[in-house]
Write an enzyme that holds these catalytic residues in place. Structure first.
Site, PDB file in Angstrom:
ATOM      1  N   ASN A  15      -0.491   0.025  -1.210  1.00  0.00           N
ATOM      2  CA  ASN A  15       0.074  -0.651  -2.139  1.00  0.00           C
ATOM      3  C   ASN A  15       0.693  -2.123  -1.586  1.00  0.00           C
ATOM      4  OD1 ASN A  15       0.870   1.643  -3.494  1.00  0.00           O
ATOM      5  ND2 ASN A  15       2.985   1.880  -2.867  1.00  0.00           N
ATOM      6  N   GLY A  16       0.794  -2.178  -0.277  1.00  0.00           N
ATOM      7  CA  GLY A  16       1.133  -3.592   0.290  1.00  0.00           C
ATOM      8  C   GLY A  16      -0.020  -4.299   0.282  1.00  0.00           C
ATOM      9  N   ASN A  58       7.630   5.887   7.838  1.00  0.00           N
ATOM     10  CA  ASN A  58       7.893   4.732   7.079  1.00  0.00           C
ATOM     11  C   ASN A  58       9.157   4.111   7.088  1.00  0.00           C
ATOM     12  OD1 ASN A  58       5.803   5.873   4.177  1.00  0.00           O
ATOM     13  ND2 ASN A  58       5.305   4.495   5.807  1.00  0.00           N
ATOM     14  N   ASP A 118      -1.639   5.043  -0.762  1.00  0.00           N
ATOM     15  CA  ASP A 118      -1.593   4.090   0.306  1.00  0.00           C
ATOM     16  C   ASP A 118      -2.314   2.746  -0.238  1.00  0.00           C
ATOM     17  OD1 ASP A 118      -1.460   3.060   2.754  1.00  0.00           O
ATOM     18  OD2 ASP A 118      -3.427   3.799   3.496  1.00  0.00           O
ATOM     19  N   SER A 154      -2.547  10.693   8.588  1.00  0.00           N
ATOM     20  CA  SER A 154      -1.379  10.326   8.872  1.00  0.00           C
ATOM     21  C   SER A 154      -0.213  11.261   8.749  1.00  0.00           C
ATOM     22  CB  SER A 154      -1.005   8.961   7.734  1.00  0.00           C
ATOM     23  OG  SER A 154      -1.951   8.143   8.095  1.00  0.00           O
ATOM     24  N   SER A 197       6.795   8.405   4.169  1.00  0.00           N
ATOM     25  CA  SER A 197       6.669   9.465   5.455  1.00  0.00           C
ATOM     26  C   SER A 197       8.184   9.175   6.255  1.00  0.00           C
ATOM     27  CB  SER A 197       5.500   8.896   5.952  1.00  0.00           C
ATOM     28  OG  SER A 197       5.713   7.777   6.901  1.00  0.00           O
TER      29      SER A 197
HETATM   30  C1  IPE Z   1       1.969   3.077   0.445  1.00  0.00           C
HETATM   31  O1  IPE Z   1       1.265   2.096   0.590  1.00  0.00           O
HETATM   32  C2  IPE Z   1       3.113   3.491   0.016  1.00  0.00           C
HETATM   33  C3  IPE Z   1       4.114   3.704   0.986  1.00  0.00           C
HETATM   34  C4  IPE Z   1       3.579   4.139   2.401  1.00  0.00           C
HETATM   35  C5  IPE Z   1       5.631   3.714   0.604  1.00  0.00           C
HETATM   36  P1  IPE Z   1       1.427   0.807   1.865  1.00  0.00           P
HETATM   37  O2  IPE Z   1       2.979   0.218   1.743  1.00  0.00           O
HETATM   38  O3  IPE Z   1       1.456   1.843   3.020  1.00  0.00           O
HETATM   39  O4  IPE Z   1       0.428  -0.331   1.689  1.00  0.00           O
HETATM   40  P2  IPE Z   1      -0.473  -0.832   2.757  1.00  0.00           P
HETATM   41  O5  IPE Z   1      -1.313   0.388   3.632  1.00  0.00           O
HETATM   42  O6  IPE Z   1       0.396  -1.524   3.733  1.00  0.00           O
HETATM   43  O7  IPE Z   1      -1.446  -1.630   1.898  1.00  0.00           O
HETATM   44 MG    MG Z   2      -0.335   2.041   4.348  1.00  0.00          MG
END
Ligand code: IPE
Ligand code: MG
Length: 238
Positions: A27-28, A73, A25, A194, A70
């Site tokens: 990455n974004g 997602n 979790d 989650s 997920s």
């Molecule tokens: C996790 O990082 C990767 C995936 C769910 C594919 P996120 O994409 O959820 O990153 P945040 O939570 O928005 O920072």
């Molecule tokens: Mg996330």
């Protein structure tokens, strides 16, 4: 003398978890904080997966579960979902690196939700690594625990099963035959499951490093193992 001492120290901390499950979790957020587009976080997240797997297998972890994508997602913008799928599509040499580690690939997720060419790639990975015995990569892709449990129930009904035991029920989960996770690690500092391995998490220890997934590496894995080794597990006993 020094090498001898080091060896002793290593022997002392041998009780590694048999199964670690990682929730990737952040990455974004990792990307956003660097002023980069979100997809850069996913790209670096893939590199983190390689580092984490390598270290886990080096440290003798038998089973590594990874929550990469997920069922929820799928509700993200199409460009982001496509980008993540492409990262997997273009993952060269994954089968070879797993075979080198003697690690068997298993999908934990709903194959039917995944684009067909990736389904083929997943099946190929499973077949190519079928004889690997030392480790397992349990790959959470198009995975949701409630989806898994409801699927299991529907398949039990289809098979005409009238009454279940835990032993029978577990055979209908994606993780059939796999030991439960001893340690669940979630990246990014968030402290929630989650919809991840709800059934299998019954007796897991939890650890929440204050790091986004793209910053996970060998050092973070060592830190997770060390944290686990300090826990006292009683499984409901005194
Ligand atoms: C996790 O990082 C990767 C995936 C769910 C594919 P996120 O994409 O959820 O990153 P945040 O939570 O928005 O920072
Ligand atoms: Mg996330």
């Amino acid at each position: 003398m020094a090498w001898f001492k080091r060896k002793n120290k290593e022997q002392k901390s041998q009780v590694v978890p048999r199964h670690i499950a990682f929730i990737a979790d952040g990455n974004g957020r990792w990307a956003t904080e660097k002023g980069l587009p979100r997809f850069e976080g996913h790209k670096s997240g893939k590199e983190a997966i390689k580092k984490v797997l390598d270290r886990c297998y080096e440290r003798g972890i038998e089973i590594v579960s990874l929550f990469c994508f997920s069922t929820e997602n799928f509700n993200r913008p199409k460009e982001e979902v496509d980008y993540i799928f492409n990262l997997f599509r273009n993952w060269e040499g994954l089968a070879e690196s797993l075979i080198k580690r003697d690690a068997k690939f298993r999908l934990m997720g709903d194959l039917g939700l995944i684009p067909e060419d990736i389904q083929e790639k997943l099946k190929e990975l499973t077949e190519k690594t079928a004889d690997c015995k030392t480790h397992v990569l349990n790959f959470g892709f198009a995975y949701g625990a409630r989806h898994e449990i409801v699927n299991a129930v529907n398949n039990l009904i289809k098979d005409g099963v009238k009454e279940v035991t835990e032993e029978i029920f577990e055979k209908y989960l994606y993780t059939a035959g796999l030991a439960d996770p001893d340690l669940i690690v979630r990246a990014s500092g968030e402290q929630r499951l989650s919809n991840f391995m709800l059934y299998q998490a019954a007796y897991a220890e939890f650890y929440f490093p204050q790091k986004y997934w793209p910053d996970f590496d060998a050092k973070v894995v060592d830190e997770c193992i060390e944290a686990y080794q300090k826990r006292k597990r009683r499984f409901g006993k005194v």
